[in-house]
Write a protein that holds these residues in place. Structure first.
Motif, PDB file in Angstrom:
ATOM      1  N   LEU A   1       0.814  -1.211   0.000  1.00  0.00           N
ATOM      2  CA  LEU A   1       0.000   0.000   0.000  1.00  0.00           C
ATOM      3  C   LEU A   1       0.850   1.264   0.000  1.00  0.00           C
ATOM      4  O   LEU A   1       0.459   2.278  -0.588  1.00  0.00           O
ATOM      5  N   ILE A   2       2.008   1.204   0.639  1.00  0.00           N
ATOM      6  CA  ILE A   2       2.891   2.369   0.663  1.00  0.00           C
ATOM      7  C   ILE A   2       3.355   2.711  -0.746  1.00  0.00           C
ATOM      8  O   ILE A   2       3.337   3.879  -1.161  1.00  0.00           O
ATOM      9  N   ALA A   3       3.732   1.699  -1.519  1.00  0.00           N
ATOM     10  CA  ALA A   3       4.154   1.942  -2.901  1.00  0.00           C
ATOM     11  C   ALA A   3       2.989   2.427  -3.755  1.00  0.00           C
ATOM     12  O   ALA A   3       3.148   3.293  -4.629  1.00  0.00           O
ATOM     13  N   GLN A   4       1.797   1.903  -3.496  1.00  0.00           N
ATOM     14  CA  GLN A   4       0.616   2.329  -4.259  1.00  0.00           C
ATOM     15  C   GLN A   4       0.259   3.785  -3.975  1.00  0.00           C
ATOM     16  O   GLN A   4      -0.315   4.471  -4.820  1.00  0.00           O
ATOM     17  N   ALA A   5       0.600   4.245  -2.781  1.00  0.00           N
ATOM     18  CA  ALA A   5       0.286   5.630  -2.390  1.00  0.00           C
ATOM     19  C   ALA A   5       1.397   6.602  -2.754  1.00  0.00           C
ATOM     20  O   ALA A   5       1.352   7.772  -2.348  1.00  0.00           O
ATOM     21  N   GLU A   6       2.383   6.176  -3.522  1.00  0.00           N
ATOM     22  CA  GLU A   6       3.540   7.000  -3.859  1.00  0.00           C
ATOM     23  C   GLU A   6       3.125   8.412  -4.289  1.00  0.00           C
ATOM     24  O   GLU A   6       2.299   8.603  -5.183  1.00  0.00           O
ATOM     25  N   GLY A   7       3.713   9.392  -3.614  1.00  0.00           N
ATOM     26  CA  GLY A   7       3.424  10.790  -3.917  1.00  0.00           C
ATOM     27  C   GLY A   7       2.153  11.306  -3.267  1.00  0.00           C
ATOM     28  O   GLY A   7       1.885  12.504  -3.292  1.00  0.00           O
ATOM     29  N   GLY A   8       1.355  10.391  -2.703  1.00  0.00           N
ATOM     30  CA  GLY A   8       0.072  10.780  -2.138  1.00  0.00           C
ATOM     31  C   GLY A   8      -0.013  10.544  -0.643  1.00  0.00           C
ATOM     32  O   GLY A   8       0.955  10.758   0.098  1.00  0.00           O
ATOM     33  N   THR A   9      -1.175  10.057  -0.203  1.00  0.00           N
ATOM     34  CA  THR A   9      -1.454   9.893   1.226  1.00  0.00           C
ATOM     35  C   THR A   9      -1.896   8.467   1.511  1.00  0.00           C
ATOM     36  O   THR A   9      -2.743   7.918   0.797  1.00  0.00           O
ATOM     37  N   LEU A  10      -1.334   7.873   2.553  1.00  0.00           N
ATOM     38  CA  LEU A  10      -1.780   6.574   3.048  1.00  0.00           C
ATOM     39  C   LEU A  10      -2.529   6.823   4.345  1.00  0.00           C
ATOM     40  O   LEU A  10      -1.975   7.362   5.305  1.00  0.00           O
ATOM     41  N   PHE A  11      -3.810   6.437   4.361  1.00  0.00           N
ATOM     42  CA  PHE A  11      -4.648   6.647   5.540  1.00  0.00           C
ATOM     43  C   PHE A  11      -4.756   5.343   6.317  1.00  0.00           C
ATOM     44  O   PHE A  11      -5.304   4.358   5.820  1.00  0.00           O
ATOM     45  N   LEU A  12      -4.235   5.330   7.525  1.00  0.00           N
ATOM     46  CA  LEU A  12      -4.234   4.145   8.387  1.00  0.00           C
ATOM     47  C   LEU A  12      -5.315   4.290   9.449  1.00  0.00           C
ATOM     48  O   LEU A  12      -5.112   4.921  10.489  1.00  0.00           O
ATOM     49  N   ASP A  13      -6.487   3.735   9.174  1.00  0.00           N
ATOM     50  CA  ASP A  13      -7.582   3.796  10.139  1.00  0.00           C
ATOM     51  C   ASP A  13      -7.382   2.720  11.203  1.00  0.00           C
ATOM     52  O   ASP A  13      -6.825   1.652  10.919  1.00  0.00           O
ATOM     53  N   GLU A  14      -7.841   2.994  12.421  1.00  0.00           N
ATOM     54  CA  GLU A  14      -7.672   2.082  13.558  1.00  0.00           C
ATOM     55  C   GLU A  14      -6.204   1.688  13.722  1.00  0.00           C
ATOM     56  O   GLU A  14      -5.856   0.521  13.904  1.00  0.00           O
ATOM     57  N   VAL A  15      -5.339   2.698  13.684  1.00  0.00           N
ATOM     58  CA  VAL A  15      -3.898   2.448  13.774  1.00  0.00           C
ATOM     59  C   VAL A  15      -3.520   1.801  15.101  1.00  0.00           C
ATOM     60  O   VAL A  15      -2.486   1.117  15.216  1.00  0.00           O
ATOM     61  N   ASP A  16      -4.364   1.983  16.120  1.00  0.00           N
ATOM     62  CA  ASP A  16      -4.078   1.423  17.440  1.00  0.00           C
ATOM     63  C   ASP A  16      -4.169  -0.097  17.455  1.00  0.00           C
ATOM     64  O   ASP A  16      -3.761  -0.730  18.437  1.00  0.00           O
ATOM     65  N   THR A  17      -4.694  -0.712  16.384  1.00  0.00           N
ATOM     66  CA  THR A  17      -4.803  -2.175  16.334  1.00  0.00           C
ATOM     67  C   THR A  17      -3.570  -2.842  15.731  1.00  0.00           C
ATOM     68  O   THR A  17      -3.508  -4.073  15.665  1.00  0.00           O
ATOM     69  N   LEU A  18      -2.593  -2.062  15.285  1.00  0.00           N
ATOM     70  CA  LEU A  18      -1.385  -2.641  14.702  1.00  0.00           C
ATOM     71  C   LEU A  18      -0.640  -3.496  15.731  1.00  0.00           C
ATOM     72  O   LEU A  18      -0.535  -3.126  16.899  1.00  0.00           O
TER      73      LEU A  18
END
Length: 331
Positions: free
Chosen positions: A97-114
């Motif tokens: 997903l990080i590569a797919q978001a290149e140049g843009g924004t990666l939105f990590l919802d419910e980050v507390d569940t990592l």
């Protein structure tokens, strides 16, 4: 006071909501990591999208992912991708997903569940923008803005050692708190009317107005499910309504959490008798004023006659509780 720009999808005119929009607009200007917090159903992803589309990366991808929906063993694979042969059945390399978001924004919802391991990997990426695909020895670099969200007390999770403190401080370079609907004054009514208008357009029906009892209910209810709950309930009531106005008089049943005391009022055990009495009186007074304004469509003179009070006295009470008669006048 600076004018707050309107944002598509955002509806509200309360001071609390407009303050949030003003902060959001400032955050969007600066290309840094953001943590969006707020209760379930308040619109955190919508806020994240607004940050992206108002910012410098608006022409690049916005990639959302719900961390809570990812199996523990797939989190790193989803974020960073994998190289060919990284594991059984990995016949082809795959972008994360990080590569797919290149140049843009990666939105990590419910980050507390990592998971703890995924937190370490995300922290490393936030530090230098570098990562490795699973099964690869090559370090890759990405230009991605991270916007994370959670509906829990992330600082409390840090105190309980459930979330890494160093990652928490990385994520909170900028913070945005999305207010719950119960703190947004008349916005529930504005939102309800928007839901009706959208449903009428979608299902080719005639728009119906809200009955005064419904307006009072919208303003009195504590909305534990926030905007999402309101959208679902009002659309259902509109589609099932046979009369000229949408009538909702009862509180929404079900769910133990809805039987809890109103979170706007401090627990009585923290107050002495006089303080508790004053708080109950204040709550009653505000509730009656809202009912009067709803029934009289914002006409203060009519409301004063109905209440048996002088117009000036009623006007002072409205001002005391921050109730704007204009909000109750139909356009």
């Amino acid at each position: 006071m600076n004018e707050v720009p309107a944002l598509p999808g955002f509806v509200g005119n309360s001071a609390t909501f407009r303050e949030m929009l003003a902060i959001l607009g400032r955050i969007a200007r600066y290309d840094t990591t953001v943590l969006v917090s707020g209760e379930t159903g308040t619109g955190k992803e919508m806020a994240a999208r607004a940050i992206h589309y108002q910012g410098q990366r608006r022409d690049r991808p916005f990639i959302p992912v719900n961390c809570g929906a990812l199996p523990d063993h797939l989190v790193e694979n989803e974020l960073f991708g994998h190289a060919r042969g990284a594991y059984t059945d990995a016949r082809e390399s795959q972008l994360g997903l990080i590569a797919q978001a290149e140049g843009g924004t990666l939105f990590l919802d419910e980050v507390d569940t990592l998971t703890a391991k995924a937190q370490v990997s995300l922290l490393r990426f936030l530090q230098d923008g570098q990562y490795r695909r699973l099964g690869s020895s090559r370090t890759e670099k990405a230009d991605v803005r991270i916007v994370a969200a959670c509906n829990s007390d992330l600082a409390g999770s840090v105190d309980r050692q459930e979330f890494r403190a160093d990652l928490y401080y990385r994520l909170t370079a900028m913070e945005l708190q999305v207010p719950p609907l119960r703190e947004r004054e008349y916005d529930a009514v504005l939102l309800a009317r928007q839901v009706v208008a959208e449903a009428a357009s979608q299902y080719h029906l005639t728009v119906k107005d809200l009955h005064p009892d419904t307006v009072h209910w919208l303003l009195a209810y504590s909305w534990p499910g926030n905007v999402r709950e309101l959208q679902n309930r009002i659309q259902r009531e509109f589609l099932l309504c046979d009369g000229p106005q949408i009538v909702v008089r009862e509180m929404v049943p079900d769910s133990d959490r809805r039987c809890q005391p109103d979170r706007r009022i401090a627990a009585p055990t923290t107050l002495n008798f006089n303080e508790a009495k004053q708080q109950v009186l204040q709550s009653f007074e505000r509730s009656q004023l809202l009912r009067l304004m709803s029934e009289c469509a914002g006409n203060v003179s009519s409301a004063a006659r109905l209440a048996g009070k002088e117009r000036r006295a009623l006007g002072k009470l409205l001002k005391k509780h921050g109730i704007e008669p204009d909000h109750f006048r139909h356009s």
